[in-house]
Design a protein around this motif. Structure first.
Motif, PDB file in Angstrom:
ATOM      1  N   ARG A 117      69.972  11.720 129.926  1.00  0.00           N
ATOM      2  CA  ARG A 117      70.737  12.104 128.744  1.00  0.00           C
ATOM      3  C   ARG A 117      71.638  10.963 128.291  1.00  0.00           C
ATOM      4  O   ARG A 117      72.230  10.266 129.110  1.00  0.00           O
ATOM      5  CB  ARG A 117      71.596  13.337 129.074  1.00  0.00           C
ATOM      6  N   GLY A 118      71.715  10.772 126.971  1.00  0.00           N
ATOM      7  CA  GLY A 118      72.583   9.729 126.427  1.00  0.00           C
ATOM      8  C   GLY A 118      71.781   8.569 125.885  1.00  0.00           C
ATOM      9  O   GLY A 118      70.860   8.748 125.085  1.00  0.00           O
ATOM     10  N   LEU A 161      66.075  -2.855 123.881  1.00  0.00           N
ATOM     11  CA  LEU A 161      65.425  -1.694 123.280  1.00  0.00           C
ATOM     12  C   LEU A 161      66.190  -0.441 123.679  1.00  0.00           C
ATOM     13  O   LEU A 161      66.441  -0.221 124.878  1.00  0.00           O
ATOM     14  CB  LEU A 161      63.969  -1.587 123.726  1.00  0.00           C
ATOM     15  N   THR A 162      66.557   0.366 122.700  1.00  0.00           N
ATOM     16  CA  THR A 162      67.425   1.520 122.943  1.00  0.00           C
ATOM     17  C   THR A 162      66.852   2.774 122.306  1.00  0.00           C
ATOM     18  O   THR A 162      66.377   2.740 121.169  1.00  0.00           O
ATOM     19  CB  THR A 162      68.830   1.262 122.369  1.00  0.00           C
ATOM     20  N   ALA A 163      66.905   3.878 123.051  1.00  0.00           N
ATOM     21  CA  ALA A 163      66.486   5.180 122.534  1.00  0.00           C
ATOM     22  C   ALA A 163      67.465   6.244 123.018  1.00  0.00           C
ATOM     23  O   ALA A 163      67.930   6.202 124.164  1.00  0.00           O
ATOM     24  CB  ALA A 163      65.071   5.530 123.002  1.00  0.00           C
ATOM     25  N   THR A 164      67.792   7.185 122.144  1.00  0.00           N
ATOM     26  CA  THR A 164      68.752   8.231 122.492  1.00  0.00           C
ATOM     27  C   THR A 164      68.043   9.484 122.986  1.00  0.00           C
ATOM     28  O   THR A 164      66.874   9.731 122.684  1.00  0.00           O
ATOM     29  CB  THR A 164      69.615   8.601 121.277  1.00  0.00           C
ATOM     30  N   PHE A 165      68.794  10.275 123.741  1.00  0.00           N
ATOM     31  CA  PHE A 165      68.307  11.560 124.241  1.00  0.00           C
ATOM     32  C   PHE A 165      69.506  12.509 124.295  1.00  0.00           C
ATOM     33  O   PHE A 165      70.461  12.261 125.010  1.00  0.00           O
ATOM     34  CB  PHE A 165      67.674  11.380 125.621  1.00  0.00           C
ATOM     35  N   ASP A 166      69.455  13.564 123.502  1.00  0.00           N
ATOM     36  CA  ASP A 166      70.537  14.547 123.413  1.00  0.00           C
ATOM     37  C   ASP A 166      71.719  13.959 122.641  1.00  0.00           C
ATOM     38  O   ASP A 166      71.681  13.902 121.432  1.00  0.00           O
ATOM     39  CB  ASP A 166      70.928  15.027 124.810  1.00  0.00           C
ATOM     40  N   ASP A 167      72.734  13.486 123.335  1.00  0.00           N
ATOM     41  CA  ASP A 167      73.941  13.013 122.644  1.00  0.00           C
ATOM     42  C   ASP A 167      74.207  11.546 122.970  1.00  0.00           C
ATOM     43  O   ASP A 167      74.344  11.178 124.134  1.00  0.00           O
ATOM     44  CB  ASP A 167      75.147  13.854 123.060  1.00  0.00           C
ATOM     45  N   PRO A 168      74.333  10.674 121.940  1.00  0.00           N
ATOM     46  CA  PRO A 168      74.564   9.256 122.200  1.00  0.00           C
ATOM     47  C   PRO A 168      75.985   8.777 121.942  1.00  0.00           C
ATOM     48  O   PRO A 168      76.275   7.598 122.147  1.00  0.00           O
ATOM     49  CB  PRO A 168      73.635   8.588 121.186  1.00  0.00           C
ATOM     50  N   GLY A 192      77.167   9.484 115.613  1.00  0.00           N
ATOM     51  CA  GLY A 192      77.978  10.658 115.892  1.00  0.00           C
ATOM     52  C   GLY A 192      77.319  11.568 116.910  1.00  0.00           C
ATOM     53  O   GLY A 192      76.245  11.271 117.449  1.00  0.00           O
ATOM     54  N   PHE A 193      77.933  12.674 117.172  1.00  0.00           N
ATOM     55  CA  PHE A 193      77.479  13.647 118.167  1.00  0.00           C
ATOM     56  C   PHE A 193      76.047  14.101 117.865  1.00  0.00           C
ATOM     57  O   PHE A 193      75.740  14.569 116.782  1.00  0.00           O
ATOM     58  CB  PHE A 193      78.437  14.838 118.160  1.00  0.00           C
ATOM     59  N   ARG A 194      75.163  13.933 118.851  1.00  0.00           N
ATOM     60  CA  ARG A 194      73.762  14.365 118.803  1.00  0.00           C
ATOM     61  C   ARG A 194      72.928  13.689 117.713  1.00  0.00           C
ATOM     62  O   ARG A 194      71.850  14.165 117.369  1.00  0.00           O
ATOM     63  CB  ARG A 194      73.662  15.882 118.661  1.00  0.00           C
ATOM     64  N   ASP A 195      73.387  12.574 117.180  1.00  0.00           N
ATOM     65  CA  ASP A 195      72.524  11.812 116.278  1.00  0.00           C
ATOM     66  C   ASP A 195      71.348  11.248 117.072  1.00  0.00           C
ATOM     67  O   ASP A 195      71.460  10.953 118.263  1.00  0.00           O
ATOM     68  CB  ASP A 195      73.288  10.646 115.647  1.00  0.00           C
ATOM     69  N   ASN A 196      70.207  11.103 116.407  1.00  0.00           N
ATOM     70  CA  ASN A 196      69.069  10.410 117.012  1.00  0.00           C
ATOM     71  C   ASN A 196      69.066   8.963 116.545  1.00  0.00           C
ATOM     72  O   ASN A 196      69.270   8.683 115.364  1.00  0.00           O
ATOM     73  CB  ASN A 196      67.757  11.094 116.640  1.00  0.00           C
ATOM     74  N   TRP A 197      68.769   8.044 117.478  1.00  0.00           N
ATOM     75  CA  TRP A 197      68.866   6.621 117.171  1.00  0.00           C
ATOM     76  C   TRP A 197      67.850   5.850 118.003  1.00  0.00           C
ATOM     77  O   TRP A 197      67.723   6.073 119.218  1.00  0.00           O
ATOM     78  CB  TRP A 197      70.284   6.148 117.490  1.00  0.00           C
TER      79      TRP A 197
END
Length: 272
Positions: A117-118, A161-168, A192-197
């Motif tokens: 997560r994160g 390389l970065t990928a989000t999961f849940d909240d970043p 912001g809260f729970r954005d996908n990136w």
């Protein structure tokens, strides 16, 4: 006169052995004709089928020549010389984890059991393409100092390389946002809260990276699009401007989370 017999007055009797020989010869000729006809017809059909399938123009070593070629990381196109193919997929809600592929090698995924997560980050040598390090950082309840140290220790010429999961973003502070900005990010300061990136940058990158995707609140006509969007950036220039994908109750694909993001493209090799 008795004892005399005139020629042609009676037909010569046909012997049974002659009939048998004649029948055998006819049967042999008929059988040979049937065999030759069948072989010719099957050979013609096979040749016609191969020609119709286009096998005549394909090498014999490629029986699946009719299938489209596979590109590295499963991308839509191959990359030019001195470029690395990559694909980054963010997580979907808090259920499906992210995936990071670089030069046809999956660096992080749920199958490899190295995501969390994160923020999920992979560091790659920008010249050789070799994996240097991976890290997962819980941005909701984790220690932000660990991420700060991780980012500050990145050496020049390293691809990030970065990928989000849940909240970043819950734990993200100004220092971390500034460090991502130095790597070429345009949107780290806005997360912001729970954005996908999804993001690909590099240490020492002098300009903003074209390899980035997030989410903006979408107008109604765009809410009908499929749940997975592709952002492709071939070479070192974007095909179209990256989108900022935010958590928005009006446009979220999932209950409380926006749809996942998929970014693929070709990252230029760092030339010494």
């Amino acid at each position: 006169m008795p004892g005399l017999r005139f020629a042609g007055s009676h037909a010569a009797p046909v012997r049974p052995a002659g009939v048998i020989r004649l029948a055998a010869l006819l049967f042999l000729l008929l059988g040979t004709w049937v065999i030759l006809q069948t072989s010719f017809e099957q050979g013609w059909r096979a040749l016609s089928l191969r020609s119709w399938l286009g096998e005549g123009s394909q090498p014999r070593s490629s029986p699946a020549g009719s299938q489209p070629p596979r590109h590295k990381c499963g991308n839509q196109k191959s990359c030019p010389r001195d470029h690395f193919a990559f694909k980054i997929i963010s997580g979907a809600a808090n259920v499906v984890g992210p995936s990071i592929c670089f030069d046809d090698t999956v660096l992080m995924s749920g199958v490899r059991n190295n995501i969390g997560r994160g923020l999920n980050i992979a560091l790659v040598n920008g010249t050789t393409g070799q994996l240097l390090k991976t890290g997962t950082f819980d941005m909701y309840s984790g220690d932000i100092k660990e991420l700060e140290t991780f980012l500050m220790e990145i050496k020049g010429g390293t691809v990030v390389l970065t990928a989000t999961f849940d909240d970043p973003a819950t734990k993200m502070n100004d220092k971390v946002r500034a460090l991502f900005t130095e790597l070429g990010s345009s949107y780290a300061s806005k997360l912001g809260f729970r954005d996908n990136w999804v993001f690909l940058g590099a240490k020492g990158f002098s300009a903003k990276s074209p390899f980035e995707g997030v989410r903006l609140p979408a107008p109604p006509w765009r809410r009908l699009r499929a749940s997975r969007r592709r952002h492709r950036a071939p070479g070192s220039f974007p095909r179209f401007p990256p989108q900022h994908i935010q958590n928005d109750d009006k446009t979220n694909k999932y209950d409380g989370w926006p749809e996942l993001l998929e970014l693929e493209g070709c990252a230029p090799r760092k030339m010494d």
